[in-house]
Design a protein around this motif. Structure first.
Motif, PDB file in Angstrom:
ATOM      1  N   LEU A   1      -6.886  -8.714  -6.787  1.00 60.96           N
ATOM      2  CA  LEU A   1      -5.900  -8.443  -5.417  1.00 60.96           C
ATOM      3  C   LEU A   1      -6.406  -8.496  -4.095  1.00 60.96           C
ATOM      4  O   LEU A   1      -5.717  -9.245  -3.252  1.00 60.96           O
ATOM      5  CB  LEU A   1      -5.325  -6.876  -5.525  1.00 60.96           C
ATOM      6  N   SER A   2      -7.672  -8.053  -3.983  1.00 67.70           N
ATOM      7  CA  SER A   2      -8.331  -8.097  -2.569  1.00 67.70           C
ATOM      8  C   SER A   2      -8.966  -9.303  -2.233  1.00 67.70           C
ATOM      9  O   SER A   2      -9.562  -9.661  -1.000  1.00 67.70           O
ATOM     10  CB  SER A   2      -9.454  -6.902  -2.374  1.00 67.70           C
ATOM     11  N   GLN A   3      -9.023 -10.346  -3.375  1.00 68.36           N
ATOM     12  CA  GLN A   3      -9.685 -11.550  -3.153  1.00 68.36           C
ATOM     13  C   GLN A   3     -11.283 -11.404  -2.801  1.00 68.36           C
ATOM     14  O   GLN A   3     -11.819 -11.921  -1.964  1.00 68.36           O
ATOM     15  CB  GLN A   3      -9.269 -12.449  -2.149  1.00 68.36           C
ATOM     16  N   ASP A   4     -11.931 -10.350  -3.581  1.00 65.30           N
ATOM     17  CA  ASP A   4     -13.368  -9.981  -3.461  1.00 65.30           C
ATOM     18  C   ASP A   4     -13.424  -9.571  -2.141  1.00 65.30           C
ATOM     19  O   ASP A   4     -15.014  -9.312  -1.862  1.00 65.30           O
ATOM     20  CB  ASP A   4     -14.272 -11.218  -3.913  1.00 65.30           C
ATOM     21  N   GLN A   5     -12.441  -8.886  -1.505  1.00 69.00           N
ATOM     22  CA  GLN A   5     -12.903  -8.321  -0.282  1.00 69.00           C
ATOM     23  C   GLN A   5     -12.938  -6.530  -0.544  1.00 69.00           C
ATOM     24  O   GLN A   5     -12.742  -6.082  -1.922  1.00 69.00           O
ATOM     25  CB  GLN A   5     -11.699  -8.258   0.811  1.00 69.00           C
ATOM     26  N   LEU A   6     -13.500  -5.897   0.305  1.00 70.26           N
ATOM     27  CA  LEU A   6     -13.778  -4.364   0.207  1.00 70.26           C
ATOM     28  C   LEU A   6     -12.347  -3.697   0.065  1.00 70.26           C
ATOM     29  O   LEU A   6     -12.471  -2.500  -0.189  1.00 70.26           O
ATOM     30  CB  LEU A   6     -14.825  -3.846   1.140  1.00 70.26           C
ATOM     31  N   THR A   7     -11.370  -4.116   0.655  1.00 75.83           N
ATOM     32  CA  THR A   7     -10.000  -3.709   0.860  1.00 75.83           C
ATOM     33  C   THR A   7      -8.786  -4.330   0.525  1.00 75.83           C
ATOM     34  O   THR A   7      -9.109  -5.640   0.544  1.00 75.83           O
ATOM     35  CB  THR A   7      -9.824  -3.256   2.441  1.00 75.83           C
TER      36      THR A   7
ATOM     37  N   ARG B   1      -4.909  -5.344   1.530  1.00 69.60           N
ATOM     38  CA  ARG B   1      -3.991  -5.235   2.511  1.00 69.60           C
ATOM     39  C   ARG B   1      -2.393  -5.489   1.842  1.00 69.60           C
ATOM     40  O   ARG B   1      -2.429  -6.018   0.929  1.00 69.60           O
ATOM     41  CB  ARG B   1      -4.136  -6.349   3.644  1.00 69.60           C
ATOM     42  N   LYS B   2      -1.403  -5.335   2.778  1.00 73.24           N
ATOM     43  CA  LYS B   2      -0.129  -5.527   2.058  1.00 73.24           C
ATOM     44  C   LYS B   2       0.092  -6.829   1.523  1.00 73.24           C
ATOM     45  O   LYS B   2       0.928  -7.025   0.622  1.00 73.24           O
ATOM     46  CB  LYS B   2       1.092  -5.150   3.069  1.00 73.24           C
TER      47      LYS B   2
ATOM     48  N   VAL C   1       5.185  -1.382  -2.683  1.00 70.59           N
ATOM     49  CA  VAL C   1       4.217  -1.936  -1.818  1.00 70.59           C
ATOM     50  C   VAL C   1       3.738  -0.786  -0.980  1.00 70.59           C
ATOM     51  O   VAL C   1       2.678  -0.179  -0.489  1.00 70.59           O
ATOM     52  CB  VAL C   1       4.281  -3.035  -1.116  1.00 70.59           C
ATOM     53  N   HIS C   2       4.976  -0.240  -0.111  1.00 65.57           N
ATOM     54  CA  HIS C   2       4.763   0.771   0.664  1.00 65.57           C
ATOM     55  C   HIS C   2       4.107   2.109   0.158  1.00 65.57           C
ATOM     56  O   HIS C   2       3.295   2.901   0.931  1.00 65.57           O
ATOM     57  CB  HIS C   2       6.168   1.311   1.170  1.00 65.57           C
ATOM     58  N   ALA C   3       4.406   2.296  -1.272  1.00 65.87           N
ATOM     59  CA  ALA C   3       4.034   3.628  -1.922  1.00 65.87           C
ATOM     60  C   ALA C   3       2.351   3.535  -2.033  1.00 65.87           C
ATOM     61  O   ALA C   3       1.717   4.579  -1.833  1.00 65.87           O
ATOM     62  CB  ALA C   3       4.529   3.812  -3.347  1.00 65.87           C
ATOM     63  N   PHE C   4       1.911   2.279  -1.989  1.00 62.49           N
ATOM     64  CA  PHE C   4       0.555   2.148  -2.136  1.00 62.49           C
ATOM     65  C   PHE C   4      -0.322   2.337  -0.997  1.00 62.49           C
ATOM     66  O   PHE C   4      -1.528   2.810  -1.017  1.00 62.49           O
ATOM     67  CB  PHE C   4       0.074   0.632  -2.664  1.00 62.49           C
ATOM     68  N   PHE C   5       0.223   2.081   0.167  1.00 63.24           N
ATOM     69  CA  PHE C   5      -0.361   2.556   1.566  1.00 63.24           C
ATOM     70  C   PHE C   5       0.191   3.845   2.241  1.00 63.24           C
ATOM     71  O   PHE C   5       0.023   4.193   3.299  1.00 63.24           O
ATOM     72  CB  PHE C   5      -0.030   1.429   2.361  1.00 63.24           C
TER      73      PHE C   5
ATOM     74  N   ILE D   1      -6.426  -0.420   1.923  1.00 66.42           N
ATOM     75  CA  ILE D   1      -6.970   0.659   0.872  1.00 66.42           C
ATOM     76  C   ILE D   1      -8.141   0.285   0.369  1.00 66.42           C
ATOM     77  O   ILE D   1      -8.291  -0.935   0.060  1.00 66.42           O
ATOM     78  CB  ILE D   1      -5.810   1.144  -0.097  1.00 66.42           C
ATOM     79  N   ASN D   2      -9.123   1.052   0.392  1.00 62.35           N
ATOM     80  CA  ASN D   2     -10.278   0.677  -0.513  1.00 62.35           C
ATOM     81  C   ASN D   2     -10.251   0.836  -2.044  1.00 62.35           C
ATOM     82  O   ASN D   2      -9.129   1.426  -2.631  1.00 62.35           O
ATOM     83  CB  ASN D   2     -11.530   1.411   0.255  1.00 62.35           C
ATOM     84  N   PHE D   3     -11.159   0.685  -2.896  1.00 64.17           N
ATOM     85  CA  PHE D   3     -11.117   0.804  -4.255  1.00 64.17           C
ATOM     86  C   PHE D   3     -10.968   2.284  -4.733  1.00 64.17           C
ATOM     87  O   PHE D   3     -10.218   2.732  -5.512  1.00 64.17           O
ATOM     88  CB  PHE D   3     -12.497   0.582  -4.942  1.00 64.17           C
ATOM     89  N   GLU D   4     -11.495   3.392  -3.976  1.00 61.58           N
ATOM     90  CA  GLU D   4     -11.265   4.773  -4.072  1.00 61.58           C
ATOM     91  C   GLU D   4      -9.868   4.948  -3.966  1.00 61.58           C
ATOM     92  O   GLU D   4      -9.310   5.828  -4.724  1.00 61.58           O
ATOM     93  CB  GLU D   4     -12.279   5.500  -3.267  1.00 61.58           C
ATOM     94  N   ASP D   5      -9.116   4.359  -2.865  1.00 58.97           N
ATOM     95  CA  ASP D   5      -7.698   4.545  -2.477  1.00 58.97           C
ATOM     96  C   ASP D   5      -7.029   4.187  -3.712  1.00 58.97           C
ATOM     97  O   ASP D   5      -5.811   4.885  -3.981  1.00 58.97           O
ATOM     98  CB  ASP D   5      -7.483   4.184  -1.359  1.00 58.97           C
TER      99      ASP D   5
END
Length: 210
Positions: free
Chosen positions: A31-37, A39-40, A59-63, A79-83
């Motif tokens: 989902l993050s395309q190998d990034q650390l966070t 985004r919507k 989507v709103h609920a995830f953020f 959001i990061n992986f912990e989020d």
């Protein structure tokens, strides 16, 4: 509590294996395309979510910072992986060893997540019109249901909510909206534990989540 392994210290899931966490981590990286966070806009790449009638609310609920268990209100930009794990924890299945108190807390956590999806203005209350709108949005995804029929069902749901909530008020009270306590009463007897699913994330290693 957590799981052993390199990702175990991040895990808010009770009794979840390292294999399941690693599966979620792979999905997160997709989902993050190998990034650390995330985004919507990363959710735009999920085909199963594209035609969901309440895509925006999901989507709103995830953020939503309330769902991220943060003290502040509003929406996170990313959001990061912990989020991500925190959000996914709302979809975890029932554990066989849960006692009544744990089951009650488990159910309330899931319903709080759902309540936040309805309460889009973050004021802690859902107006009857907001409730009606969400029901109508959900029904709009059914190709076999005509628009007028969907509206009638949504109106019926709104009236049922009113009978549960407004019926408890005194004659001089002004109705301001569905509180979370009222929301719990509305969902009493409904099996929320297996109805909340995340098919669009393809989390097929966690039972009852898809």
């Amino acid at each position: 509590r957590g799981v052993p392994g390199p990702l175990g210290h991040l895990c808010p899931f009770p009794a979840v294996t390292s294999e399941q966490i690693e599966h979620l981590h792979r999905r997160f990286k997709q989902l993050s395309q190998d990034q650390l966070t995330i985004r919507k806009e990363n959710f735009d790449s999920i085909p199963d979510l594209e035609f969901n009638p309440i895509r925006g609310k999901i989507v709103h609920a995830f953020f939503d910072k309330r769902n991220l268990r943060q003290e502040s209100d509003g929406l996170a930009d990313e959001i990061n992986f912990e989020d991500f794990l925190t959000i996914m924890s709302y979809f975890r299945p029932i554990e066989m060893n849960m006692d009544e108190e744990q089951l009650d807390r488990f159910r309330k956590e899931k319903l709080k997540f759902l309540f936040h999806m309805y309460d889009s203005d973050h004021d802690g209350k859902i107006t009857l019109q907001e409730y009606r709108n969400v029901v109508e949005e959900l029904l709009s995804g059914n190709p076999h249901l005509e628009k007028e029929s969907a509206r009638s069902i949504a109106d019926g749901a709104m009236m049922e909510a009113a009978s549960i909530c407004v019926g408890q008020m005194g004659p001089d009270q002004v109705y301001e909206g569905i509180t979370f306590e009222d929301f719990l009463k509305m969902w009493q007897g409904i099996d929320i534990e297996t109805k909340m699913h995340v098919r669009f994330l393809n989390v097929d290693t966690i039972a009852h989540c898809y």
